[in-house]
Design a protein around this motif. Structure first.
Motif, PDB file in Angstrom:
ATOM      1  N   UNK A 166      39.741 -64.239  27.815  1.00  0.00           N
ATOM      2  CA  UNK A 166      40.765 -64.709  26.889  1.00  0.00           C
ATOM      3  C   UNK A 166      41.290 -63.555  26.030  1.00  0.00           C
ATOM      4  N   UNK A 206      43.613 -61.511  28.045  1.00  0.00           N
ATOM      5  CA  UNK A 206      44.849 -62.265  28.226  1.00  0.00           C
ATOM      6  C   UNK A 206      45.734 -62.140  26.991  1.00  0.00           C
ATOM      7  N   UNK A 207      45.095 -62.240  25.826  1.00  0.00           N
ATOM      8  CA  UNK A 207      45.869 -62.135  24.590  1.00  0.00           C
ATOM      9  C   UNK A 207      46.533 -60.789  24.463  1.00  0.00           C
ATOM     10  N   UNK A 247      49.501 -60.876  26.450  1.00  0.00           N
ATOM     11  CA  UNK A 247      50.521 -61.727  25.836  1.00  0.00           C
ATOM     12  C   UNK A 247      51.289 -60.964  24.760  1.00  0.00           C
ATOM     13  N   UNK A 260      53.096 -57.709  26.964  1.00  0.00           N
ATOM     14  CA  UNK A 260      54.142 -57.958  27.955  1.00  0.00           C
ATOM     15  C   UNK A 260      55.543 -58.052  27.326  1.00  0.00           C
ATOM     16  N   UNK A 261      55.718 -58.839  26.260  1.00  0.00           N
ATOM     17  CA  UNK A 261      57.051 -58.858  25.644  1.00  0.00           C
ATOM     18  C   UNK A 261      57.448 -57.490  25.096  1.00  0.00           C
ATOM     19  N   UNK A 304      53.599 -59.576  35.325  1.00  0.00           N
ATOM     20  CA  UNK A 304      54.118 -60.943  35.442  1.00  0.00           C
ATOM     21  C   UNK A 304      53.268 -61.736  36.432  1.00  0.00           C
ATOM     22  N   UNK A 343      50.222 -62.891  34.646  1.00  0.00           N
ATOM     23  CA  UNK A 343      50.470 -64.043  33.770  1.00  0.00           C
ATOM     24  C   UNK A 343      50.603 -65.322  34.589  1.00  0.00           C
TER      25      UNK A 343
END
Lengths: 361, 633
Positions: free
Chosen positions: A264, A267-268, A271, A274-275, A313, A316
């Motif tokens: 997790x 993943x964060x 997150x 990525x942007x 991507x 994700x």
């Protein structure tokens, strides 16, 4: 613009001190693993709740166990005593604050405190090194490979500090500083480029936007990749133990949270990253349009930033797909990071293109 | 039909805890799960014979729009891009492709047949991204319709047992169940949850913007592809090499390289003219960065239309000139030595600058050819090297600096047939020596004004000095602004979908056997990418309790006759009649209940017990090992 050599030398000295502090911090984090009696996991629990992790979702008994506690027999009677409401309100407040911070945000134990303190001191020196370098050159200090590596390793450490405090991920200290120290060592010795001015193509305010975004994204991605590596190793060890096999690394994972929490955390970081990466690529496209007359031209650097974007991507999407999350997604994550590193280093070294201003020949 | 719907597959992976047992899954009932891609149809191939053509088509469509296919296509897209960065590309550097042909004469044609020198225009590359975007459209559009549908629907009924939800809490209040639900509904409505009220329960949902952001992102990607397409169809790209003192008009014949879009005709070109009046390059003259450029300044005079007013623009890198929506960029520069060639007949057959191409970027050592087709009796050709700052490096002449500190030219001369009338297109930068004979002159570095006599009465060549040239890129891309907007929208959608979580909370209030009311509160985040639902739930629990406790106190004060004004500011704003002190029936009922059961000691104990229960709940909320909330992105 003439280079202020005194400031440039100061910057070099500061960066060298930074590396030494990071290395010492690593020793402290390692000592914490070796000597500290507490399990780091205990301090981790609060923030990094593994909601959505498949492993835990598949454990209804845990959910039920949790539920069992707070679905205790309901309170039968309440009454209009004057003391009762305030007691209730106090309980509510306590509940609120308990929900936010069940454990201290700050590190506990001698070695962890020392390691964290050294990391923070190191990052202050690191920032000072970047600042003095920029002042010595009178420009944004990310115009070549040397400066770029210095900047994104600094970002990686800042991410480490933020994650340590927000998610109590102090256990990441050793593992993140290891590649950072390695990269900075190479940076100071092999890649070192003296302070200087920028070629015309780089003389644009877009360098402050595009390259800064890339630095932030890379810092986040480095952190994420390190966490994912740990996740994959811990997951492997856990599966081996579950299958009754031996695992040489089992002792290490006792000091780390369960794989699901690592998953997790990584993943964060993606997150967030990525942007920022997306923004960086877009800013780069706008700059390319100003400088080269097209916003996208499949220059090797552009191509690889596109490949990196596509593979992140994929990660994700994989993480949201049944049968792909977990280990497979972890491998995709590492592949994405591999593309990123190839873009940062490999493209500069081996492929000529419009982005060839790394100052390496 | 295969019977396994998209919903089933996703639900198998992510138990939809919020769906009450008795309620059938109505196509996901507007939750995110309903519209998600499946991990991949697990039904295998459709059975031949049972399926008609429509069945097959549906099966193919489902395969194409499945997440697994999307993942594979993304992977293929990434892999397919790699050769484009490793092999030289026609669209980026045609000269490198030619060079590759020379170095790998047997391999190059094979690679060319596979479009590997033009990867990003290759049919197989197009096939991958078109399939990917079809897959994307097939996934996104139905989800968009579903989102609109779900925005109209109410949140689902509250499950019977809220304690089974990932986050839950239970506490007691002395409000009546209805009053407790009223105030809970009010609280949630103030926090902009969408509500669904039923008998003994309230359901609330929030965060629809997450799915909207996700859809926005994907739709914007489609828009981006279309924008790129628009640029390719109605835009054009051109290059023009321009020597100082020269000018050109923006017409296809006056451009060196012209790549029009599919629907661009020569008359569509904006009719501007540009003259290069000056060019200056500045370099670092000392220190470790010696030879590096500092600035390029190209002064140009331009007219937007023939006969229009002339304007001046100092063109630099990063600051294109924009005329009539066409952008003009400074992308290269070099030297153009000026030659005067006198032929064997004593006539001046050439007099002017000839652009040489830099072969060494740091020192601008340049090479070029002079072709003199008008020379008599033989055509003359020269191949030369230009050194802007010639220095003698142990017998070898080299350029030591890109600026013109000591410009020299050395030439090799040819006579014969230049082959320019053969009908074959020829590069102006290379000499076709097939019909030429090299003249026996010893190359020597000429400085400005020096003349080389050609043997055999073939004439002479004089190096007069140098000019500089710039190369300009001229682009018109009507898809640029749409692409920018698409990009910004995509980014906004991405951030929305990552920041916002879609969550549901439920309240149930049940009257206890002895007059009190048990409130159970539960919630789950359908998508909690960035985390934090646990904290939000704890905060909501705290607010809900405070609200209920506050109301209970008011009710008691009213009953005791001590109440003057409502204590709760929110309450005043909202003005919900059923729970205000001014609303007699509810208050009276509550007061009755309390007075009937009134017992100070028991109340204190109960309050303490409640506090303990809440603390446990909060701890549970904060402890990841006790709770999970299904998540999906």
């Amino acid at each position: 613009m003439p280079v202020n050599t005194t400031l440039a030398d100061t910057s070099n000295g500061l960066l060298l001190s930074t590396v030494i502090l990071y290395a010492l911090a690593m020793l402290c984090y390692a000592s914490d693993f070796a000597f500290a009696r507490h399990r780091v996991l205990a301090g981790v629990a609060g923030a990094a709740a593994p909601a959505g992790s498949p492993e835990l979702a598949a454990m209804p008994e845990l959910v039920t166990a949790g539920v069992g506690r707070h679905s205790a027999p309901p309170v039968k009677r309440t009454a209009g005593a004057s003391g009762a409401p305030s007691a209730g309100a106090a309980a509510g407040l306590a509940a609120g604050s308990a929900g936010e911070a069940p454990a201290s945000r700050w590190p506990s134990g001698f070695w962890l405190r020392l390691g964290f303190g050294l990391t923070c001191t190191g990052v202050v020196l690191h920032l000072a090194a970047i600042l003095t370098r920029g002042l010595s050159e009178g420009r944004v200090p990310w115009g070549n490979m040397y400066e770029f590596i210095g900047a994104f390793t600094c970002m990686a450490v800042l991410v480490l500090i933020a994650a340590s405090v927000w998610y109590r991920a102090y256990y990441m200290g050793l593992f993140v500083l290891l590649p950072v120290v390695f990269a900075l060592g190479i940076d100071l010795t092999v890649i070192y480029t003296p302070a200087g001015s920028l070629v015309p193509a780089l003389q644009s305010y877009w360098i402050a936007i595009h390259v800064t975004a890339m630095i932030v994204a890379i810092g986040l991605f480095i952190f994420g990749a390190v966490v994912t590596t740990l996740y994959l190793l811990a997951d492997r060890s856990q599966r081996r133990l579950a299958a009754g096999q031996s695992s040489w690394s089992a002792g290490i994972w006792e000091h780390l949270p369960v794989p699901a929490i690592l998953d997790r955390l990584s993943y964060r970081s993606v997150l967030f990253g990525f942007p920022v990466w997306t923004f960086g690529v877009m800013a780069g496209a706008i700059w390319a349009d100003h400088a080269w007359g097209r916003y996208w031209g499949w220059d090797p650097k552009e191509t690889w930033s596109f490949i990196t974007w596509v593979v992140y991507a994929m990660f994700l999407h994989a993480r949201a797909t049944a049968g792909w999350r977990g280990r497979r997604a972890g491998w995709i994550h590492l592949a994405a990071f591999g593309c990123l590193m190839f873009n940062v280093i490999g493209v500069n070294l081996w492929i000529t293109g419009l982005h060839s201003y790394a100052g390496m020949s | 039909m295969t019977g396994v719907s998209a919903d089933d597959e996703v639900r198998a992976a992510e138990p939809d805890l919020a769906r009450p047992a008795g309620q059938p899954g109505t196509g996901g009932s507007g939750t995110g799960a309903g519209g998600r891609r499946t991990g991949g149809p697990r039904t295998g191939r459709p059975l031949a014979g049972r399926l008609g053509r429509a069945g097959w088509l549906r099966w193919i469509w489902r395969q194409l729009t499945s997440m697994r296919t999307a993942l594979i296509l993304l992977f293929l897209l990434a892999v397919a891009s790699v050769p484009g960065s490793v092999l030289p590309q026609e669209g980026i550097d045609p000269a490198a492709v030619t060079q590759y042909y020379q170095q790998h004469p047997s391999l190059a044609p094979v690679l060319n047949r596979l479009s590997l020198f033009n990867v990003f225009a290759a049919p197989w590359f197009a096939a991958i991204y078109l399939l990917l975007f079809t897959s994307l459209a097939g996934c996104v559009l139905p989800r968009a319709f579903r989102l609109v549908g779900s925005a109209r629907q109410k949140p689902p009924r509250a499950p019977t047992n809220l304690a089974r939800l990932p986050a839950s809490a239970t506490y007691a209040t002395d409000l009546t169940p209805d009053a407790a639900l009223d105030s809970a509904a009010g609280l949630l409505a103030r926090r902009r949850f969408r509500l669904h009220r039923g008998d003994g329960w309230v359901s609330a949902e929030k965060g629809y913007l997450r799915e909207a952001g996700n859809l926005l992102f994907h739709i914007a990607l489609l828009a981006l592809l279309f924008s790129v397409g628009v640029g390719g169809i109605w835009g054009y790209k051109a290059n023009r090499l321009l020597i100082v003192g020269q000018g050109f008009a923006n017409t296809p014949t006056d451009l060196d390289v012209f790549h029009p879009g599919r629907l661009v005709s020569p008359t569509d070109l904006q009719p501007f003219t540009i003259n290069l009046t000056s060019f200056k390059a500045t370099y670092v003259t000392s220190g470790p960065q010696l030879d590096e450029p500092i600035a390029y300044d190209a002064g140009m005079r331009y007219r937007a239309q023939p006969g229009g007013p002339a304007k001046f623009y100092m063109l630099t890198v990063n600051h294109p000139l924009v005329v009539d929506n066409v952008s003009i960029y400074l992308i290269g520069h070099g030297y153009a030595p000026v030659f005067k060639v006198t032929d064997g007949a004593g006539k001046v057959a050439w007099d002017g600058p000839v652009p040489f191409i830099p072969v060494q970027q740091t020192t601008l050592t340049s090479e070029g050819v002079v072709k003199v087709p008008d020379a008599q009796p033989y055509q003359l050709g020269f191949a030369g090297v230009f050194l802007p700052s010639a220095v003698d490096q142990s017998g070898q002449l080299e350029s030591a600096f890109p600026g013109p500190l000591n410009p020299r030219v050395s030439l090799v001369a040819f006579k014969g047939n230049l082959g320019m009338n053969s009908g074959q297109p020829q590069s102006v930068y290379t000499l076709d020596t097939k019909g030429l004979k090299q003249l026996p002159i010893t190359p020597r570095p000429l400085s400005a004004g020096q003349t080389e006599k050609l043997p055999g009465g073939a004439g002479s060549i004089t190096y007069l000095g140098y000019q500089q040239w710039v190369s300009l890129a001229i682009t018109y891309d009507p898809g640029q602004l749409p692409a920018l907007i698409s990009g910004i929208v995509a980014l906004a959608g991405l951030i929305l979908s990552f920041l916002i979580r879609r969550r549901r909370v439920f309240v149930r209030a049940v009257a206890g056997p002895d007059g009190g009311t048990t409130v159970s509160f539960g919630g789950l985040a359908r998508s909690d990418a960035a985390g934090g639902f646990e904290n939000e739930f704890a905060e909501l629990t705290r607010l809900l309790r405070a609200e209920h406790d506050g109301r209970a106190m008011q009710a008691r004060q009213v009953a005791d006759g001590t109440a003057e004004v409502p204590a709760d500011a929110d309450d005043r704003e909202r003005g919900e009649p059923s729970t205000r002190p001014a609303s007699p029936p509810a208050v009276a009922a509550a007061a009755t209940a309390i007075t009937a059961e009134g017992d100070t000691e028991t109340a204190a104990a109960a309050a303490a017990a409640t506090a303990a229960a809440t603390a446990t709940a909060a701890a549970a909320v904060a402890n990841p090992e006790m709770l999970t909330s299904p998540e999906e992105e």
